[in-house]
Design a protein around this motif. Structure first.
Motif, short mmCIF file in Angstrom:
data_model
loop_
_atom_site.label_atom_id
_atom_site.label_comp_id
_atom_site.label_asym_id
_atom_site.label_seq_id
_atom_site.Cartn_x
_atom_site.Cartn_y
_atom_site.Cartn_z
N PRO A 472 0.81 -1.22 0.00
CA PRO A 472 0.00 0.00 0.00
C PRO A 472 0.84 1.27 0.00
N ALA A 473 2.06 1.21 0.58
CA ALA A 473 2.89 2.42 0.65
C ALA A 473 3.19 2.97 -0.73
N PHE A 474 3.31 2.08 -1.71
CA PHE A 474 3.66 2.53 -3.06
C PHE A 474 2.58 3.46 -3.60
N ALA A 475 1.33 3.01 -3.53
CA ALA A 475 0.25 3.82 -4.11
C ALA A 475 -0.08 5.02 -3.23
N GLU A 476 0.08 4.84 -1.91
CA GLU A 476 -0.39 5.91 -1.01
C GLU A 476 0.62 7.05 -0.88
N THR A 477 1.92 6.71 -0.81
CA THR A 477 2.88 7.80 -0.59
C THR A 477 3.98 7.89 -1.64
N GLU A 478 4.59 6.73 -1.98
CA GLU A 478 5.78 6.80 -2.84
C GLU A 478 5.45 7.32 -4.25
N LEU A 479 4.41 6.77 -4.84
CA LEU A 479 4.06 7.20 -6.20
C LEU A 479 3.59 8.66 -6.22
N PRO A 480 2.66 9.05 -5.28
CA PRO A 480 2.22 10.46 -5.29
C PRO A 480 3.38 11.43 -5.09
N SER A 481 4.43 11.01 -4.37
CA SER A 481 5.53 11.95 -4.14
C SER A 481 6.20 12.37 -5.45
N LEU A 482 6.12 11.50 -6.42
CA LEU A 482 6.70 11.84 -7.73
C LEU A 482 5.99 13.00 -8.41
N PHE A 483 4.69 13.11 -8.10
CA PHE A 483 3.87 14.10 -8.80
C PHE A 483 3.45 15.24 -7.87
N SER A 484 4.23 15.44 -6.80
CA SER A 484 3.82 16.39 -5.76
C SER A 484 3.67 17.81 -6.29
N ASN A 485 4.36 18.12 -7.40
CA ASN A 485 4.28 19.51 -7.88
C ASN A 485 3.06 19.76 -8.75
N GLU A 486 2.30 18.73 -8.98
CA GLU A 486 1.30 18.89 -10.03
C GLU A 486 -0.08 19.27 -9.52
N ASP A 487 -0.14 19.93 -8.39
CA ASP A 487 -1.37 20.51 -7.83
C ASP A 487 -2.55 19.55 -7.78
N GLY A 488 -2.27 18.38 -7.32
CA GLY A 488 -3.37 17.41 -7.13
C GLY A 488 -4.03 16.94 -8.41
N GLU A 489 -3.41 17.28 -9.52
CA GLU A 489 -3.99 16.83 -10.79
C GLU A 489 -3.92 15.31 -10.86
N GLU A 490 -4.99 14.69 -11.37
CA GLU A 490 -5.01 13.23 -11.42
C GLU A 490 -4.06 12.72 -12.50
#
Ligand code: SAM
Length: 583
Positions: A472-490
């Motif tokens: 679960p860590a991959f989808a919940e934190t690690e992957l989103p961290s890659l896109f942190s600059n993208e203003d919550g865009e899906e």
């Protein structure tokens, strides 16, 4: 062909002593031409033909003065046959016999219409345009034309000026439309109206007669040249039934046909032309069988010749068949003979590809194909039994069969440029339907095989859905961290391929593989990559890591190469799923 011509033929045969049991009747029918019917039950009926009426290479050899070593005697025989049919001005004399007169009743009783697609009109041929027959017609035609040209230009007995139009057509064949070819040549052949006996339309007619009714000479003469053919009047009136058990044998120079067992009253007495699919029946004989258990799809796989060489040298278990391994015509072209005679095969034998036949009745027919596709899918260090290579091979073969199936389109919108013969449309439809059915059945079998392999080996397979469930860590934190600059865009991933690469990169970077997937991390660390950075890696890096500086291009390339070497991709009509395979 009329009933009178049939009657005259049978009387002619009787005058030479042809033996036909009186229980057998020959009739003329619209659909199958002449047929033979039993008027009473008869055990093991046989038909026997004396040597005097066998049309064999002896005739052209004497007439044209050929020797045993002359190349392509079958071609000379076809030319000779065209002469006795179409040379109306001159007798053809061999051993003081006017051969044209002698065989006139036979010539007159030959079918007035031949249904090989080689003479179909352009509107009829469109019904086959997306099939193997449609795709190979030009090549076949070119082969026959070349055979004719080589024969007529090999001797000054032929005045090439008189057939200058045909010679010009031969040289310009690639530039001509099919319509033009039909008007110049095929129509004349179809209507049996050549004015010069050694013209190409005359030769083509003779060729069509031989491919639809010749017998192999070796039945009569074991010492004949390979693939030598003969015409056997009267025996050649029997139609084909693959269920018919028959034997052919010589008896004091006579040719004997015998049906093994009882021929029943009112039933047709048939010959057996061999286990041929509808493609072979339609191309050569101009008919199809609706319930043909021998129906098959020919799949030609074109391989670079260096790949063929490597297979021949290093993978003796892989079967690379040649067309000559399958062909069951009474005669084959000379290229096939040469191939067959070779003790070992070389890459150049496969210049036109490797041909496999898929036949639904044969459970094993997909195996050699699957072995080849596994070989083509395998990484250097893998062997043909490796699960990953095998699964990728199944996928590759599925894709090849699916694209062949998709390429067979339905009949064209009505085209009334030429009158269409309903029998030819029927033949085209039965043949095309059979091709599609075989491909669909082969695809179903491959899907089933894949399902079994996936379920039997599931402990070795790692899918993205398993990862998302167990990490679960991959989808919940690690992957989103890659896109942190993208203003919550899906962010939407179109395939699991990108996700798997990202998972490996992030897990390795953060050293956070879940215990059950540590094997991936270990394999990844030990994985050797090539120094070359691919364009795919550059595109991937730009897409996901342009704004990050903690994953560099070489790492991305490493992960991509690792996933490619350790996964296979399952394609369905709507999705693509990349699955890691534990080796
Ligand atoms: C060797 S000849 C047989 C005699 C032929 N029926 C005739 O009229 O001369 C082969 C040709 O017969 C026809 N034929 C043979 N078997 C057939 C079958 N089972 N159904 C339909 N036509 C058949 C095809 O036209 C084929 O080219």
């Amino acid at each position: 062909m009329s009933s009178d011509a049939l009657k005259a033929l049978l009387q002619w045969g009787a005058s030479f002593g042809v033996i036909v049991p009186e229980e057998l009747k020959f009739l003329y029918t619209d659909l199958k031409g002449i047929i033979c019917v039993c008027e009473k039950d008869i055990d093991n009926p046989s038909i026997k033909i004396p040597p005097e009426i066998v049309i064999s290479r002896n005739l052209p050899m004497k007439f044209f003065g050929l020797s045993e070593s002359t190349k392509n005697i079958n071609g000379w025989l076809k030319l000779f046959f065209a002469k006795i049919k179409f040379d109306r001005d001159n007798d053809t004399i061999v051993d003081n016999v006017r051969v044209n007169d002698k065989f006139k009743p036979y010539l007159d009783a030959l079918p007035s219409r031949l249904n090989s697609p080689l003479v179909w009109n352009p509107s009829e041929l469109k019904r086959l345009s997306s099939t193997n027959i449609g795709n190979s017609i030009h090549e076949k035609f070119e082969g026959i034309f070349k055979e004719w040209f080589e024969l007529v230009s090999s001797s000054d007995m032929f005045d090439l000026e008189r057939v200058a139009d045909d010679v010009q057509t031969f040289h310009n064949l690639d530039e001509l439309t099919y319509e033009a070819l039909y008007e110049k040549i095929l129509k004349i052949t179809e209507l049996q109206r050549p004015t010069i006996w050694y013209s190409f339309p005359a030769f083509l007619w003779s060729h069509l007669i031989f491919i639809s009714r010749a017998f192999p000479e070796y039945v009569l003469n074991r010492n004949c040249p390979d693939n030598s053919i003969v015409l056997l009047p009267i025996v050649d009136l029997l139609n084909h039934d693959y269920r018919s058990k028959v034997k052919w044998y010589p008896e004091n120079g006579w040719f004997c046909y015998e049906k093994i067992g009882t021929a029943s009253q009112s039933r047709e007495l048939s010959n057996n032309y061999g286990g041929k699919g509808n493609e072979e029946l339609l191309s050569g004989y101009g008919f199809v069988l609706e319930d043909n258990i021998f129906d098959s799809v020919a799949l030609k796989v074109k391989l670079p010749l260096d790949v063929v060489s490597t297979i021949l040298e290093t993978e003796p278990s892989l079967k690379l068949p040649l067309l000559s391994d399958y062909t069951t015509y009474a005669f084959e072209n000379k290229d096939c003979v040469q191939q067959e005679k070779k003790a070992t095969r070389s890459a150049t034998d496969y210049i036109n590809g490797v041909t496999y036949f898929i036949n639904i009745q044969n459970e094993q027919c997909l195996e050699p194909l699957l072995d080849l596709f596994t070989y083509l899918s395998k990484a250097e260090e893998e062997d043909l039994h490796d699960l990953r290579a095998r699964l990728q091979g199944i996928q590759m073969l599925r894709n090849a069969l699916q694209s062949k199936l998709n390429s067979i389109t339905g009949p064209p919108a009505t085209d009334d440029s030429y009158a269409i013969d309903p029998y030819r449309v029927y033949c085209a439809d039965v043949y095309t339907k059979g091709q599609k059915q075989i491909l669909k059945e082969a695809l179903t079998r491959l899907k089933k095989l894949e399902k079994t392999m996936l379920s039997e080996n599931k402990h070795q397979l790692l899918t993205m859905s398993k990862i998302l469930k167990n990490d679960p860590a991959f989808a919940e934190t690690e992957l989103p961290s890659l896109f942190s600059n993208e203003d919550g865009e899906e962010v939407i991933f179109e395939s699991t391929y990108d996700l798997l690469i990202l998972w490996i990169l992030l897990k390795t970077k953060k050293n956070s593989y879940p215990t059950k997937y540590e094997w991936v991390g270990q394999r990844y660390t030990n994985f050797k990559q090539t120094a070359y950075i691919s364009d795919d890696a550059k595109a991937f890096h730009t897409a996901y890591f342009e704004k990050q500086d903690d994953v560099d291009l070489a790492e991305v390339d490493h992960a991509i190469q690792f996933v490619v070497d350790n996964s296979f991709t399952r394609t369905s009509s709507t999705t693509e799923e990349t699955i890691l395979v534990r080796k």
